[in-house]
Design a protein around this motif. Structure first.
Motif, PDB file in Angstrom:
ATOM      1  N   GLY A 263     -87.080  14.636  -7.932  1.00 51.90           N
ATOM      2  CA  GLY A 263     -86.426  15.829  -8.446  1.00 51.90           C
ATOM      3  C   GLY A 263     -85.576  16.578  -7.442  1.00 51.90           C
ATOM      4  O   GLY A 263     -85.173  17.712  -7.699  1.00 51.90           O
ATOM      5  N   SER A 264     -85.264  15.971  -6.304  1.00 51.58           N
ATOM      6  CA  SER A 264     -84.462  16.640  -5.282  1.00 51.58           C
ATOM      7  C   SER A 264     -82.968  16.523  -5.589  1.00 51.58           C
ATOM      8  O   SER A 264     -82.526  15.647  -6.335  1.00 51.58           O
ATOM      9  CB  SER A 264     -84.733  16.033  -3.903  1.00 51.58           C
ATOM     10  OG  SER A 264     -86.080  16.184  -3.533  1.00 51.58           O
ATOM     11  N   LEU A 265     -82.199  17.413  -4.976  1.00 50.60           N
ATOM     12  CA  LEU A 265     -80.742  17.330  -4.982  1.00 50.60           C
ATOM     13  C   LEU A 265     -80.281  17.386  -3.535  1.00 50.60           C
ATOM     14  O   LEU A 265     -80.469  18.388  -2.850  1.00 50.60           O
ATOM     15  CB  LEU A 265     -80.130  18.478  -5.785  1.00 50.60           C
ATOM     16  CG  LEU A 265     -78.594  18.527  -5.800  1.00 50.60           C
ATOM     17  CD1 LEU A 265     -78.016  17.312  -6.521  1.00 50.60           C
ATOM     18  CD2 LEU A 265     -78.102  19.817  -6.461  1.00 50.60           C
ATOM     19  N   TYR A 266     -79.684  16.284  -3.062  1.00 45.84           N
ATOM     20  CA  TYR A 266     -79.211  16.215  -1.684  1.00 45.84           C
ATOM     21  C   TYR A 266     -77.782  16.744  -1.606  1.00 45.84           C
ATOM     22  O   TYR A 266     -76.924  16.381  -2.410  1.00 45.84           O
ATOM     23  CB  TYR A 266     -79.233  14.775  -1.168  1.00 45.84           C
ATOM     24  CG  TYR A 266     -80.595  14.131  -1.204  1.00 45.84           C
ATOM     25  CD1 TYR A 266     -81.566  14.447  -0.261  1.00 45.84           C
ATOM     26  CD2 TYR A 266     -80.918  13.201  -2.194  1.00 45.84           C
ATOM     27  CE1 TYR A 266     -82.821  13.860  -0.298  1.00 45.84           C
ATOM     28  CE2 TYR A 266     -82.169  12.608  -2.239  1.00 45.84           C
ATOM     29  CZ  TYR A 266     -83.115  12.943  -1.292  1.00 45.84           C
ATOM     30  OH  TYR A 266     -84.352  12.368  -1.341  1.00 45.84           O
ATOM     31  N   ILE A 278     -81.582  19.749   1.487  1.00 50.39           N
ATOM     32  CA  ILE A 278     -82.252  19.122   0.353  1.00 50.39           C
ATOM     33  C   ILE A 278     -82.755  20.243  -0.549  1.00 50.39           C
ATOM     34  O   ILE A 278     -83.621  21.028  -0.162  1.00 50.39           O
ATOM     35  CB  ILE A 278     -83.420  18.228   0.803  1.00 50.39           C
ATOM     36  CG1 ILE A 278     -82.920  17.131   1.746  1.00 50.39           C
ATOM     37  CG2 ILE A 278     -84.106  17.604  -0.408  1.00 50.39           C
ATOM     38  CD1 ILE A 278     -84.026  16.282   2.329  1.00 50.39           C
ATOM     39  N   HIS A 279     -82.175  20.348  -1.746  1.00 52.36           N
ATOM     40  CA  HIS A 279     -82.540  21.410  -2.680  1.00 52.36           C
ATOM     41  C   HIS A 279     -83.670  20.918  -3.576  1.00 52.36           C
ATOM     42  O   HIS A 279     -83.574  19.851  -4.191  1.00 52.36           O
ATOM     43  CB  HIS A 279     -81.334  21.800  -3.530  1.00 52.36           C
ATOM     44  CG  HIS A 279     -80.145  22.223  -2.728  1.00 52.36           C
ATOM     45  ND1 HIS A 279     -80.057  23.460  -2.133  1.00 52.36           N
ATOM     46  CD2 HIS A 279     -79.009  21.564  -2.399  1.00 52.36           C
ATOM     47  CE1 HIS A 279     -78.910  23.553  -1.479  1.00 52.36           C
ATOM     48  NE2 HIS A 279     -78.255  22.419  -1.628  1.00 52.36           N
ATOM     49  N   GLN A 280     -84.727  21.701  -3.653  1.00 55.71           N
ATOM     50  CA  GLN A 280     -85.867  21.351  -4.485  1.00 55.71           C
ATOM     51  C   GLN A 280     -86.286  22.553  -5.319  1.00 55.71           C
ATOM     52  O   GLN A 280     -86.172  23.699  -4.883  1.00 55.71           O
ATOM     53  CB  GLN A 280     -87.035  20.866  -3.623  1.00 55.71           C
ATOM     54  CG  GLN A 280     -86.762  19.541  -2.924  1.00 55.71           C
ATOM     55  CD  GLN A 280     -87.925  19.062  -2.097  1.00 55.71           C
ATOM     56  OE1 GLN A 280     -88.481  19.818  -1.307  1.00 55.71           O
ATOM     57  NE2 GLN A 280     -88.307  17.805  -2.271  1.00 55.71           N
ATOM     58  N   SER A 282     -89.381  23.566  -8.441  1.00 57.73           N
ATOM     59  CA  SER A 282     -90.593  23.079  -9.107  1.00 57.73           C
ATOM     60  C   SER A 282     -90.337  22.669 -10.553  1.00 57.73           C
ATOM     61  O   SER A 282     -91.105  21.902 -11.134  1.00 57.73           O
ATOM     62  CB  SER A 282     -91.680  24.156  -9.066  1.00 57.73           C
ATOM     63  OG  SER A 282     -91.243  25.339  -9.722  1.00 57.73           O
ATOM     64  N   ARG A 283     -89.242  23.152 -11.142  1.00 56.07           N
ATOM     65  CA  ARG A 283     -88.945  22.806 -12.535  1.00 56.07           C
ATOM     66  C   ARG A 283     -88.366  21.408 -12.675  1.00 56.07           C
ATOM     67  O   ARG A 283     -88.382  20.822 -13.750  1.00 56.07           O
ATOM     68  CB  ARG A 283     -87.954  23.824 -13.120  1.00 56.07           C
ATOM     69  CG  ARG A 283     -88.517  25.210 -13.321  1.00 56.07           C
ATOM     70  CD  ARG A 283     -87.415  26.213 -13.606  1.00 56.07           C
ATOM     71  NE  ARG A 283     -86.588  26.465 -12.431  1.00 56.07           N
ATOM     72  CZ  ARG A 283     -85.592  27.343 -12.391  1.00 56.07           C
ATOM     73  NH1 ARG A 283     -85.293  28.038 -13.481  1.00 56.07           N
ATOM     74  NH2 ARG A 283     -84.893  27.526 -11.288  1.00 56.07           N
ATOM     75  N   LEU A 284     -87.804  20.870 -11.604  1.00 59.90           N
ATOM     76  CA  LEU A 284     -87.105  19.595 -11.658  1.00 59.90           C
ATOM     77  C   LEU A 284     -87.958  18.499 -11.031  1.00 59.90           C
ATOM     78  O   LEU A 284     -88.404  18.622  -9.888  1.00 59.90           O
ATOM     79  CB  LEU A 284     -85.760  19.687 -10.934  1.00 59.90           C
ATOM     80  CG  LEU A 284     -84.613  20.349 -11.716  1.00 59.90           C
ATOM     81  CD1 LEU A 284     -84.865  21.830 -11.907  1.00 59.90           C
ATOM     82  CD2 LEU A 284     -83.291  20.132 -10.997  1.00 59.90           C
ATOM     83  N   ARG A 285     -88.157  17.402 -11.785  1.00 59.74           N
ATOM     84  CA  ARG A 285     -89.000  16.314 -11.286  1.00 59.74           C
ATOM     85  C   ARG A 285     -88.332  14.945 -11.362  1.00 59.74           C
ATOM     86  O   ARG A 285     -88.779  14.010 -10.726  1.00 59.74           O
ATOM     87  CB  ARG A 285     -90.322  16.293 -12.072  1.00 59.74           C
ATOM     88  CG  ARG A 285     -91.153  17.548 -11.908  1.00 59.74           C
ATOM     89  CD  ARG A 285     -92.524  17.415 -12.537  1.00 59.74           C
ATOM     90  NE  ARG A 285     -92.464  17.233 -13.969  1.00 59.74           N
ATOM     91  CZ  ARG A 285     -92.382  18.232 -14.845  1.00 59.74           C
ATOM     92  NH1 ARG A 285     -92.340  19.482 -14.417  1.00 59.74           N
ATOM     93  NH2 ARG A 285     -92.337  18.001 -16.140  1.00 59.74           N
ATOM     94  N   SER A 286     -87.283  14.816 -12.179  1.00 56.35           N
ATOM     95  CA  SER A 286     -86.608  13.521 -12.286  1.00 56.35           C
ATOM     96  C   SER A 286     -85.119  13.751 -12.515  1.00 56.35           C
ATOM     97  O   SER A 286     -84.590  13.559 -13.603  1.00 56.35           O
ATOM     98  CB  SER A 286     -87.205  12.684 -13.428  1.00 56.35           C
ATOM     99  OG  SER A 286     -86.620  11.392 -13.458  1.00 56.35           O
ATOM    100  N   THR A 287     -84.421  14.187 -11.465  1.00 52.64           N
ATOM    101  CA  THR A 287     -82.988  14.478 -11.544  1.00 52.64           C
ATOM    102  C   THR A 287     -82.205  13.177 -11.431  1.00 52.64           C
ATOM    103  O   THR A 287     -82.425  12.391 -10.516  1.00 52.64           O
ATOM    104  CB  THR A 287     -82.579  15.439 -10.424  1.00 52.64           C
ATOM    105  OG1 THR A 287     -83.089  14.954  -9.173  1.00 52.64           O
ATOM    106  CG2 THR A 287     -83.147  16.818 -10.667  1.00 52.64           C
ATOM    107  N   ILE A 288     -81.251  12.968 -12.352  1.00 51.08           N
ATOM    108  CA  ILE A 288     -80.612  11.648 -12.374  1.00 51.08           C
ATOM    109  C   ILE A 288     -79.104  11.696 -12.568  1.00 51.08           C
ATOM    110  O   ILE A 288     -78.373  10.972 -11.911  1.00 51.08           O
ATOM    111  CB  ILE A 288     -81.277  10.754 -13.447  1.00 51.08           C
ATOM    112  CG1 ILE A 288     -80.757   9.321 -13.354  1.00 51.08           C
ATOM    113  CG2 ILE A 288     -81.122  11.346 -14.843  1.00 51.08           C
ATOM    114  CD1 ILE A 288     -81.631   8.322 -14.057  1.00 51.08           C
TER     115      ILE A 288
END
Length: 485
Positions: A263-266, A278-280, A282-288
């Motif tokens: 769920g991270s956004l680099y 690295i943006h994290q 708790s609401r995001l777990r499977s960013t695609i």
């Protein structure tokens, strides 16, 4: 002026109430296809769900790609079909019995007469189909991958010179092929310097003379020049196993890469080849899926919830808004058209307002909205959640100062034309309220700050804001609509 201008506006709005559909270039919207939901979602930059259209024929959607004329080229999930939608999401053409399974689409620069080519990569047959803007096939080309440097074509993108780059994915390595779109000849393979799991497959052009590629089994980014020479390699992160999804590169060379494993956004700087942050959340777990809108908002799709949600990040990595976008949605494709405007056709004019795509991106106006330009534009900043404050900035690049106001209300559907307007009114005049009155110029824009009360009952309420300036006519800015979350 503080009381006269609003009275004049309301009086004129009461006189001119005839409505016509806004006739401008490509729509300032995002279109996202749902894999399991079998539908398409048209949403605004403010998170409004403007339309939900069931896929016809009913099919699982891999990705929606916005073409330079506003059509949506839809890649269906592991199917030998391709669906092309009109901007209103009705079907323009549905192609069946293709020789393989489409996996990605890229577009050439559109000519002044409206012609362009669409390049469709077939994953299981390693072919590229070439279509015109009317979905008529022009050519069918084959790639001959060289094991162990990949065996399946997957992603594609255009570079600044108009070449098509195709990523070849493999279990132990990957490579790139370049198609000269003038001669229709491939060159390659351009190989990575090291072997690693599931490399290749995704490729991105940038505003510089570079292309970048990565794969979903590694967090490594590989940089090549436009002759196919390998230049540099860097890791997004040294922690854990990567699962990178569809990425996007902005005007400044910043690559935004979602990681579906955690769920991270680099936020990766392609100039220095380093991860800035690295943006994290708790609401995001499977960013695609990831794409950038016309005002620089980074939209990331998280498929871990039902419905899947598209989250809007600002350039500082803060979530400002979200919208529901179907079930198990990944959308591997440029669903905003930003990459086309930024890389493929920077000197074009997507919205037909007389200003180039690149100049609008640099100036902070929107290349997909004819009412956002140097004469007048409205920008919205801030988290659109209860207990937060949203800022609206009405600006112009002209040094002259004009009387102006910012108004709000409910969206006018369709937008309203009148002889007194330059542009169209985006707010229903029966429900229009004036937020602030003043003046605007290049050196001193008009600002309005909207504090959203900490009241859960406000969630889900849509609002539309728009600026107006008094010149020879009432000059209308673009509208900024959003949903209170």
């Amino acid at each position: 002026m503080s009381t006269t201008l609003p009275r004049v506006v309301f009086s004129l709005l009461a006189t001119f109430t005839a409505s016509t559909l806004c006739a401008q270039g490509i729509e300032d919207v995002l279109v996202i296809g749902s894999r399991k939901g079998n539908d398409y979602h048209k949403i605004s930059r403010g998170g409004e769900v403007l339309k939900v259209q069931a896929s016809k024929p009913s099919t699982s959607v891999r990705g929606a790609n916005r073409a330079p004329d506003g059509k949506i080229w839809v890649v269906n999930f592991i199917q030998a079909t391709l669906t092309i939608l009109k901007p209103d999401l009705s079907v323009f053409s549905h192609l069946t019995s293709l020789p393989g399974y489409p996996s990605s689409v890229a577009f050439s620069r559109m000519s002044k007469t409206g012609t362009y080519a669409a390049y469709v990569v077939l994953n299981n047959t390693n072919q590229v189909l070439v279509f015109d803007q009317n979905a008529q096939m022009l050519n069918m080309l084959s790639i001959m991958p060289t094991p162990p440097f990949g065996d399946r074509a997957l992603g594609c993108n255009m570079d600044v010179l108009g070449n098509l780059w195709v990523g070849i994915r493999g279990r132990s390595a990957g490579s790139l092929y370049k198609l000269n779109t003038q001669t229709m000849q491939f060159s390659g393979p351009y190989k990575f310097p090291a072997l690693a799991a599931n490399l290749g497959g995704q490729v991105y052009g940038s505003t510089g003379l570079r292309v970048y590629t990565m794969g979903d089994g590694s967090r490594d980014v590989f940089e090549f020049d436009l002759n196919g020479k390998f230049l540099r390699q860097a890791s997004l992160s040294t922690v854990g196993t990567g699962g990178v999804g569809e990425a996007a590169i902005d005007l400044n060379g910043m690559m935004w890469v979602p990681d579906w494993r955690n769920g991270s956004l680099y936020q990766f700087n392609t100039v220095s080849m380093t991860t800035v942050r690295i943006h994290q959340d708790s609401r995001l777990r499977s960013t695609i899926g990831c794409a950038i809108d016309g005002e620089g908002g980074i939209w990331v799709i998280d498929r871990s919830t039902t419905p899947s949600l598209a989250y809007k990040y600002n350039q500082n990595g803060r979530i400002e808004q979200y919208a529901p976008v179907g079930t198990n949605t990944s959308n591997s494709g440029d669903f905003t058209g930003y990459s086309y405007a930024n890389v493929v056709d920077p000197n074009g004019d997507n919205d037909g307002d007389g200003e180039t795509n690149r100049s609008e991106l640099k100036n902070g106006t929107n290349p997909f909205n004819a009412q956002s330009n140097s004469a007048l534009s409205l920008r919205m900043d801030g988290t659109q959640y209860i207990s937060q404050t949203v800022r609206f900035t009405l600006a112009r690049r002209n040094l002259s100062t004009l009387p102006a106001l910012i108004a709000f209300g409910l969206r006018a559907n369709p937008p309203i034309s009148a002889p007194i307007f330059t542009g169209k009114l985006m707010i229903n005049p029966a429900l229009l309220l004036v937020a602030t009155v003043g003046s605007t110029s290049a050196t001193k824009p008009l600002n309005f700050y909207l504090p959203l009360p900490n009241n859960p009952a406000l969630r889900g309420i849509p609002l539309m804001f728009q600026g107006m300036a008094l010149d020879r006519t009432f000059v209308m800015s673009d509208g900024e609509g959003f949903v209170i979350r």
